[in-house]
Design a protein around this motif. Structure first.
Motif, short mmCIF file in Angstrom:
data_model
loop_
_atom_site.label_atom_id
_atom_site.label_comp_id
_atom_site.label_asym_id
_atom_site.label_seq_id
_atom_site.Cartn_x
_atom_site.Cartn_y
_atom_site.Cartn_z
N ALA A 90 -5.54 22.84 -2.06
CA ALA A 90 -6.35 22.77 -3.30
C ALA A 90 -6.41 21.35 -3.84
O ALA A 90 -7.30 21.01 -4.62
N GLN A 91 -5.47 20.52 -3.41
CA GLN A 91 -5.42 19.13 -3.92
C GLN A 91 -6.06 18.14 -2.96
O GLN A 91 -6.06 16.93 -3.20
N GLU A 92 -6.61 18.64 -1.84
CA GLU A 92 -7.06 17.75 -0.75
C GLU A 92 -8.09 16.72 -1.22
O GLU A 92 -7.94 15.54 -0.98
N ALA A 93 -9.11 17.20 -1.93
CA ALA A 93 -10.20 16.28 -2.33
C ALA A 93 -9.67 15.20 -3.27
O ALA A 93 -9.97 14.01 -3.11
N LYS A 94 -8.82 15.62 -4.19
CA LYS A 94 -8.26 14.65 -5.17
C LYS A 94 -7.44 13.60 -4.43
O LYS A 94 -7.53 12.40 -4.68
N ILE A 95 -6.61 14.07 -3.51
CA ILE A 95 -5.73 13.16 -2.78
C ILE A 95 -6.55 12.23 -1.88
O ILE A 95 -6.34 11.01 -1.88
N ARG A 96 -7.51 12.78 -1.15
CA ARG A 96 -8.33 11.97 -0.26
C ARG A 96 -9.04 10.87 -1.05
O ARG A 96 -9.04 9.70 -0.67
N PHE A 146 0.85 -1.20 0.00
CA PHE A 146 0.00 0.00 0.00
C PHE A 146 0.89 1.25 0.00
O PHE A 146 0.68 2.18 -0.79
N ILE A 147 1.88 1.26 0.87
CA ILE A 147 2.76 2.43 0.96
C ILE A 147 3.43 2.67 -0.40
O ILE A 147 3.50 3.79 -0.90
N GLU A 148 3.87 1.58 -1.02
CA GLU A 148 4.54 1.67 -2.32
C GLU A 148 3.60 2.28 -3.37
O GLU A 148 3.92 3.26 -4.04
N GLN A 149 2.40 1.75 -3.47
CA GLN A 149 1.47 2.22 -4.50
C GLN A 149 0.98 3.64 -4.21
O GLN A 149 0.93 4.49 -5.10
N ALA A 150 0.69 3.90 -2.94
CA ALA A 150 0.18 5.23 -2.60
C ALA A 150 1.27 6.29 -2.80
O ALA A 150 1.01 7.38 -3.32
N SER A 151 2.51 5.93 -2.44
CA SER A 151 3.62 6.89 -2.61
C SER A 151 3.86 7.17 -4.09
O SER A 151 4.10 8.31 -4.49
N ARG A 152 3.77 6.13 -4.89
CA ARG A 152 3.96 6.33 -6.35
C ARG A 152 2.89 7.27 -6.89
O ARG A 152 3.18 8.16 -7.69
N TRP A 153 1.68 7.10 -6.41
CA TRP A 153 0.60 7.98 -6.91
C TRP A 153 0.88 9.42 -6.51
O TRP A 153 0.75 10.35 -7.32
N ILE A 154 1.31 9.60 -5.27
CA ILE A 154 1.60 10.96 -4.78
C ILE A 154 2.70 11.59 -5.64
O ILE A 154 2.60 12.73 -6.10
N GLU A 155 3.75 10.81 -5.89
CA GLU A 155 4.88 11.35 -6.68
C GLU A 155 4.41 11.79 -8.07
O GLU A 155 4.84 12.80 -8.59
N ALA A 156 3.50 11.00 -8.64
CA ALA A 156 3.07 11.27 -10.02
C ALA A 156 2.00 12.35 -10.09
O ALA A 156 1.96 13.13 -11.06
N GLN A 157 1.17 12.47 -9.07
CA GLN A 157 -0.04 13.28 -9.21
C GLN A 157 -0.12 14.50 -8.30
O GLN A 157 -1.05 15.30 -8.42
N VAL A 158 0.82 14.61 -7.35
CA VAL A 158 0.67 15.67 -6.36
C VAL A 158 1.90 16.60 -6.41
O VAL A 158 3.04 16.13 -6.55
N THR A 159 1.64 17.88 -6.32
CA THR A 159 2.75 18.84 -6.28
C THR A 159 2.74 19.56 -4.93
O THR A 159 1.78 19.47 -4.17
N ASP A 160 3.82 20.24 -4.65
CA ASP A 160 3.90 21.12 -3.47
C ASP A 160 3.66 20.40 -2.15
O ASP A 160 3.14 20.98 -1.20
#
Ligand code: MLT
Ligand code: ZN
Length: 473
Positions: free
Chosen positions: A406-412, A361-375
């Motif tokens: 501004a990214q909270e809803a997308k990330i949640r 889970f940590i691996e997949q969630a971290s990869r998503w954050i790296e690809a989709q989240v800034t700042d």
């Protein structure tokens, strides 16, 4: 529901000005939640001195359709104890019902009232040479009534379970004022539905817990604690298995700490120092405990860490050589939330997946954050021993808080969808409150929501209990 001033005047006449408080200075602290996410406005604050006064109060509010918001230590992360902005809801604090009614060392049980501070409970048990294992960072201010209402987790779940697992019996005032008094201290009671369990974790939406009969355990007399550098979460999970097997399941706590948590706490919390000289991507704070003084857990822990080092699961470790050092390790871990707040805006996720799935889970969630989240920077830590992870994010240095917010809803949505795919929970220990009502409606199977609504209608037909929390109206 509405509560005109007429109702308030009658409530004051019924219970007196010592119980029904309306001074702004007394209401102000109750109108904002712990994380400052919500600002409410209370009709008044009720400070009952006895269970009978709680019963009188609820019967009146039931008849008058006045919303009641139970309020304990106000440490909820989800806005569960904050009134809405209507100014029509009565905040009910049980801080004056804070007695330890009984401690029974021979029965390994105690009875405490809801307003009792958790640390006071722990001390009363220890004074009787017993251990009450619920332990949270907020134990100096949270009340056992709030812990029961939110089924709090904390640091010892891997060994002792959640609050629910520590309950033998409850005293509850129902929304119509009736008293459900089942403060049993027997371990076995199979007489019909397990009614007490309905109220644990209900967050004050089904009734008001006024006292509890709780399990006690032998006091730990041999404790071994280590701060351990591990190369990756998978190594932490394998180390947990090794320690559980080698110690005869004496693992009391097993916390995952990322390097950034060391950086944040040493930067923002006076007196915190990094336990190890060299940085590591991940650490584990682990603690073994036994009621037998001569268990030799220190030697066992050192031996097992040595073996794990040989196996490449551990890269460094330090064992606490004193209670002071042990406390320092724990102070670092328990300071992470505060350090996050002091560093800037943060997004919090309180999720759980099966322990063995946590690394993936940590691996997949971290990869998503790296690809989709800034700042943002990832601050993922928590109770690996029971599969509960605080997958949090902080605003990145030099970026505006708004960029992360501004990214909270997308990330949640992405994190909770991924947790759902892993068969996990989007709220492992912090409950639903107000902030996760929509998440519950999204992820709970329809039949579960139907049953919860049916129970809510049966117990609180006028919907006076903590309106707007847990279930959608
Ligand atoms: C913790 O484990 O530190 C608490 O649950 C608070 C948090 O989520 O930050
Ligand atoms: Zn936690």
């Amino acid at each position: 529901m509405t509560a005109g001033n007429g109702s308030l005047a009658r409530l004051e006449a019924l219970l007196g000005a010592d119980v029904i408080r309306t001074a702004a200075a007394e209401l102000e602290p109750l109108q904002q939640d712990h994380r400052r996410l919500y600002q409410g406005r209370a009709l008044a604050l009720a400070l009952p001195r006895t269970v009978e006064e709680v019963s009188t109060l609820l019967a009146f509010c039931h008849a008058q359709r006045i919303g009641v918001v139970p309020h304990a230590g106000n440490t909820s992360y989800c806005g569960g104890a904050t009134p809405d902005a209507s100014g029509t809801q009565l905040v009910l604090s049980l801080r004056r019902l804070a007695a330890i009614r009984a401690v029974d060392p021979l029965n390994y049980s105690m009875v405490a009232e809801a307003g009792c501070i958790l640390a006071t409970l722990q001390q009363a048990a220890a004074a009787a040479d017993r251990f009450f294992p619920l332990s949270l960072g907020s134990e100096g201010s949270c009340q056992i009534g709030g812990n029961l209402s939110t089924n709090a987790g904390g640091l010892n779940v891997v060994r002792y379970g959640m609050t629910r697992d520590l309950v033998l019996g409850l005293e509850v005032v129902l929304p119509d004022g009736r008293l459900l008094s089942s403060l049993s201290s027997v371990r076995k009671d199979n007489t019909g539905y397990d009614l007490k369990s309905l109220f644990v974790g209900a967050e004050g939406t089904l009734g008001v817990i006024t006292a509890a009969s709780l399990k006690l355990f032998p006091l730990p007399r041999d404790v071994a604690t280590a701060f351990v550098a591990v190369p990756r979460p998978q190594a932490a999970v394998e180390l947990l298995v090794r320690l559980r097997e080698a110690s005869g399941d004496r693992v009391g706590s097993f916390e995952l700490v990322p390097q950034i948590a060391i950086d944040l706490t040493t930067r923002h919390i006076p007196g915190i120092v990094a336990p190890l000289d060299r940085a590591s991507p991940w650490y584990v704070l682990c603690e073994l405990s036994s009621p037998r003084a001569d268990e030799g857990l220190g030697v066992l822990l050192e031996t097992e860490l040595g073996r794990a080092f040989e196996a490449g699961l551990v890269t460094d470790a330090v064992l606490a050589q004193s209670e002071r050092e042990r406390q320092a390790f724990w102070r670092l871990r328990e300071s992470v939330p505060t350090a996050q707040t002091r560093d800037g805006a943060s997004l919090k996720h309180d999720v759980s997946v099966p322990v063995a799935q946590l690394p993936a889970f940590i691996e997949q969630a971290s990869r998503w954050i790296e690809a989709q989240v800034t700042d943002a920077v990832l601050v993922a830590y928590g109770h690996v021993g029971d599969g509960n992870l605080h997958f949090n994010l902080n605003q990145a240095p030099g970026t505006p808080a708004e960029a992360l917010q501004a990214q909270e809803a997308k990330i949640r949505r992405a994190i909770h969808d991924l947790v759902h795919d892993f068969g996990g929970s989007f709220s492992a220990e912090h409950g639903i409150g107000r902030s996760k009502v929509e998440e519950l409606a999204r992820y709970a199977p329809p039949v579960e929501l139907e049953l919860m609504q049916a129970i809510k209608r049966a117990l609180d037909p006028h919907g006076i209990m903590n309106p707007g929390k847990v279930l959608q109206p």
